[in-house]
Design an enzyme around this catalytic site. Structure first.
Site, PDB file in Angstrom:
ATOM      1  N   TYR A 149      12.341 -11.141  -4.232  1.00 44.58           N
ATOM      2  CA  TYR A 149      11.164 -10.971  -5.105  1.00 44.58           C
ATOM      3  C   TYR A 149      10.873  -9.680  -5.349  1.00 44.58           C
ATOM      4  CZ  TYR A 149       6.872 -10.927  -7.937  1.00 44.58           C
ATOM      5  OH  TYR A 149       5.847 -10.505  -8.625  1.00 44.58           O
ATOM      6  N   ARG A 196      -1.936  -4.556   0.188  1.00 45.02           N
ATOM      7  CA  ARG A 196      -3.118  -3.834  -0.191  1.00 45.02           C
ATOM      8  C   ARG A 196      -3.615  -4.898  -1.130  1.00 45.02           C
ATOM      9  NH1 ARG A 196      -2.491   0.407  -4.688  1.00 45.02           N
ATOM     10  NH2 ARG A 196      -1.974  -1.859  -5.830  1.00 45.02           N
ATOM     11  N   ARG A 206      -1.789 -15.743  -6.847  1.00 38.96           N
ATOM     12  CA  ARG A 206      -0.436 -15.082  -6.545  1.00 38.96           C
ATOM     13  C   ARG A 206      -0.421 -15.000  -5.079  1.00 38.96           C
ATOM     14  NH1 ARG A 206      -2.710 -12.331 -10.764  1.00 38.96           N
ATOM     15  NH2 ARG A 206      -3.571 -10.820  -9.382  1.00 38.96           N
ATOM     16  N   PHE A 266       8.801  13.395  -8.107  1.00 38.72           N
ATOM     17  CA  PHE A 266       8.537  12.318  -8.958  1.00 38.72           C
ATOM     18  C   PHE A 266       8.788  10.928  -8.176  1.00 38.72           C
ATOM     19  CE2 PHE A 266       8.824   8.973 -12.307  1.00 38.72           C
ATOM     20  CZ  PHE A 266       9.832   8.070 -12.010  1.00 38.72           C
TER      21      PHE A 266
HETATM   22  C1  IN0 Z   1       6.450  -1.885  -8.843  1.00 39.71           C
HETATM   23  C2  IN0 Z   1       6.753  -0.387  -9.066  1.00 39.71           C
HETATM   24  C3  IN0 Z   1       6.503   0.312  -7.610  1.00 39.71           C
HETATM   25  C4  IN0 Z   1       8.088  -0.232  -9.176  1.00 39.71           C
HETATM   26  C5  IN0 Z   1       5.720   0.154 -10.038  1.00 39.71           C
HETATM   27  N1  IN0 Z   1       5.914   1.732  -9.865  1.00 39.71           N
HETATM   28  C6  IN0 Z   1       5.333   2.579  -9.664  1.00 39.71           C
HETATM   29  O1  IN0 Z   1       4.356   2.048  -8.411  1.00 39.71           O
HETATM   30  C7  IN0 Z   1       5.222   4.126  -9.619  1.00 39.71           C
HETATM   31  C8  IN0 Z   1       4.014   4.723  -9.210  1.00 39.71           C
HETATM   32  C9  IN0 Z   1       2.909   3.982  -9.924  1.00 39.71           C
HETATM   33  O2  IN0 Z   1       3.084   3.629 -11.000  1.00 39.71           O
HETATM   34  N2  IN0 Z   1       1.428   4.711  -9.543  1.00 39.71           N
HETATM   35  C10 IN0 Z   1       0.407   4.248 -10.226  1.00 39.71           C
HETATM   36  C11 IN0 Z   1      -0.283   3.265  -9.280  1.00 39.71           C
HETATM   37  C12 IN0 Z   1      -0.384   1.942  -9.495  1.00 39.71           C
HETATM   38  O3  IN0 Z   1      -0.472   1.530 -10.943  1.00 39.71           O
HETATM   39  O4  IN0 Z   1      -0.395   1.079  -8.784  1.00 39.71           O
HETATM   40  C13 IN0 Z   1      -0.445   5.325 -10.464  1.00 39.71           C
HETATM   41  O5  IN0 Z   1      -1.292   5.185 -11.231  1.00 39.71           O
HETATM   42  O6  IN0 Z   1      -0.471   6.209  -9.571  1.00 39.71           O
HETATM   43  O7  IN0 Z   1       6.400   4.684  -8.860  1.00 39.71           O
HETATM   44  C14 IN0 Z   1       7.817   3.930  -9.135  1.00 39.71           C
HETATM   45  C15 IN0 Z   1       8.929   4.847  -8.665  1.00 39.71           C
HETATM   46  C16 IN0 Z   1       8.734   6.195  -8.726  1.00 39.71           C
HETATM   47  C17 IN0 Z   1       9.495   7.079  -8.289  1.00 39.71           C
HETATM   48  C18 IN0 Z   1      10.848   6.385  -7.570  1.00 39.71           C
HETATM   49  C19 IN0 Z   1      10.853   5.207  -7.566  1.00 39.71           C
HETATM   50  C20 IN0 Z   1      11.878   4.531  -6.875  1.00 39.71           C
HETATM   51  C21 IN0 Z   1      12.036   3.091  -6.531  1.00 39.71           C
HETATM   52  C22 IN0 Z   1      10.982   2.190  -7.137  1.00 39.71           C
HETATM   53  C23 IN0 Z   1       9.965   2.777  -7.958  1.00 39.71           C
HETATM   54  C24 IN0 Z   1      10.040   4.253  -7.920  1.00 39.71           C
HETATM   55  C25 IN0 Z   1       7.763   3.289 -10.634  1.00 39.71           C
HETATM   56  C26 IN0 Z   1       8.804   4.022 -11.300  1.00 39.71           C
HETATM   57  C27 IN0 Z   1       8.803   3.286 -12.552  1.00 39.71           C
HETATM   58 CL1  IN0 Z   1      10.056   3.876 -13.830  1.00 39.71          CL
HETATM   59  C28 IN0 Z   1       8.287   1.985 -12.820  1.00 39.71           C
HETATM   60  C29 IN0 Z   1       7.287   1.705 -12.064  1.00 39.71           C
HETATM   61  C30 IN0 Z   1       7.115   2.172 -10.722  1.00 39.71           C
END
Ligand code: IN0
Length: 348
Positions: A149, A196, A206, A266
């Site tokens: 998942y 969390r 969920r 990033f």
């Molecule tokens: C589910 C998730 C972890 C993939 C979501 N995800 C992330 O969590 C974001 C961070 C984020 O959105 N933080 C939010 C907190 C929140 O919304 O909970 C903030 O406001 O700080 O980072 C990831 C992310 C960033 C950098 C490298 C990555 C490598 C593998 C997978 C994910 C990676 C992310 C990168 C992209 Cl392109 C798209 C989504 C994400």
């Protein structure tokens, strides 16, 4: 002054980015030219898909094809979706999704192909899980299902990002080849979010904590938050945190391969937020009474320190020591937790 139309859609996309997640949006906007727009669009496409997956007001009969075909909408100029529930956080993004599509179609063809491929795989994975969840009320069953998942919703994001980084020329092609490391980057973040969000997810029915873990301690996932189960609840929490900690060596190895400074920040910032969150969650009964989040001040301090691998390794070492200090010899996972933290110490 008159803004040319193609500038207007790009400006609107960055406005959406800032609305969806303020702190992370600024990190995306710090990315170097040549990769920034691709990541911004990739992030918004994933937010759009996530908004559909999270929307419990959409019936599974409608949701399943929406998820499986979402990647095809990226080529449908003008496509929008205004059937999201009224309180869906990012519903406006889907109402104006035509703007995202316009900017997507302006990306280099190789960037488009990666985004379409990942969106296709993720949409189908989400649909498979949603269809299964529709009749299997237990939620995620085995640790293997847990990893699958998280692969669909987060591991694939890491794999896609590595491809985009390599295609931009800012990172080596090898980065995209090591899908295992990219996958671990996503699993570490998503598992931390799932740990969390125990209470929030349970109230929305969920159930992401794997039955293989909680069934060691209780008859049902919801028992963990009940009075009288405190010790079982804390020991169950140690078990699922141990599961997440196993990904850290891969994450540090991945970060150590990054050459571009803006890409390093990033990637590193969400990782250090995750280890700080895990250290706060460890032995913390509040996970069963509220959503535990690290303080804003700590977040800012961490972001400022994510400059290079040495700083990040030190941050991981600091928080694994916090976990070791909180570790309790009466906890069945006492040894495994200290071994997992020891492995992080060795890596550094
Ligand atoms: C589910 C998730 C972890 C993939 C979501 N995800 C992330 O969590 C974001 C961070 C984020 O959105 N933080 C939010 C907190 C929140 O919304 O909970 C903030 O406001 O700080 O980072 C990831 C992310 C960033 C950098 C490298 C990555 C490598 C593998 C997978 C994910 C990676 C992310 C990168 C992209 Cl392109 C798209 C989504 C994400």
């Amino acid at each position: 002054h008159v803004i040319p139309p193609e500038q207007k859609t790009k400006i609107r996309c960055y406005e959406f980015l800032n609305e969806t997640s303020r702190s992370f949006a600024s990190v995306i906007q710090e990315l170097d030219d040549g990769i920034r727009d691709a990541i911004c669009i990739f992030y918004l496409v994933l937010r759009g898909l996530d908004t559909i997956e999270d929307d419990m007001s959409i019936l599974i009969e409608k949701k399943e094809p929406l998820l499986r075909n979402f990647h095809k909408t990226l080529y449908k100029k003008g496509w929008t979706f205004d059937e999201s529930g009224p309180n869906e956080k990012d519903r406006q993004l889907l109402v104006e999704f035509n703007v995202v599509i316009e900017e997507f179609l302006r990306l280099e063809r190789q960037f488009q192909d990666v985004i379409v491929d990942i969106t296709n795989k993720m949409g189908n994975g989400m649909a498979d899980y949603a269809k299964d969840a529709a009749h299997n009320k237990y939620g995620v069953m085995t640790n293997k299902d847990f990893d699958l998942y998280c692969h669909y919703v987060a591991g694939l994001v890491g794999i896609g990002l590595s491809s985009l980084f390599s295609i931009s020329g800012l990172e080596k092609p090898e980065l995209a080849n090591d899908t295992e490391l990219s996958n671990s980057m996503g699993l570490f973040l998503q598992k931390t979010n799932i740990i969390r969000d125990y209470l929030d997810d349970l109230s929305g029915n969920r159930r992401f904590w794997p039955k293989e873990i909680w069934s060691i301690y209780v008859a049902d996932l919801a028992d963990l938050k009940k009075p009288g189960y405190e010790t079982k609840a804390i020991n169950c929490l140690s078990t699922i945190i141990l599961n997440a900690l196993q990904h850290i060596p891969d994450c540090l190895t991945y970060l150590n391969k990054i050459q571009n400074r803006s890409i390093f920040s990033f990637c590193a910032i969400p990782q250090v937020m995750a280890i700080a969150t895990l250290a706060l969650l460890f032995k913390n009964y509040n996970v069963y009474t509220s959503v535990v989040k690290i303080r804003k001040g700590e977040t800012v301090k961490l972001i400022l320190k994510c400059t290079d691998i040495y700083e990040v390794a030190n941050i991981f070492r600091y928080y694994t020591r916090v976990i070791i200090q909180k570790n309790d010899s009466k906890d069945p996972n006492f040894m495994k937790i200290s071994m997992a933290c020891g492995k992080v110490e060795q890596w550094c």
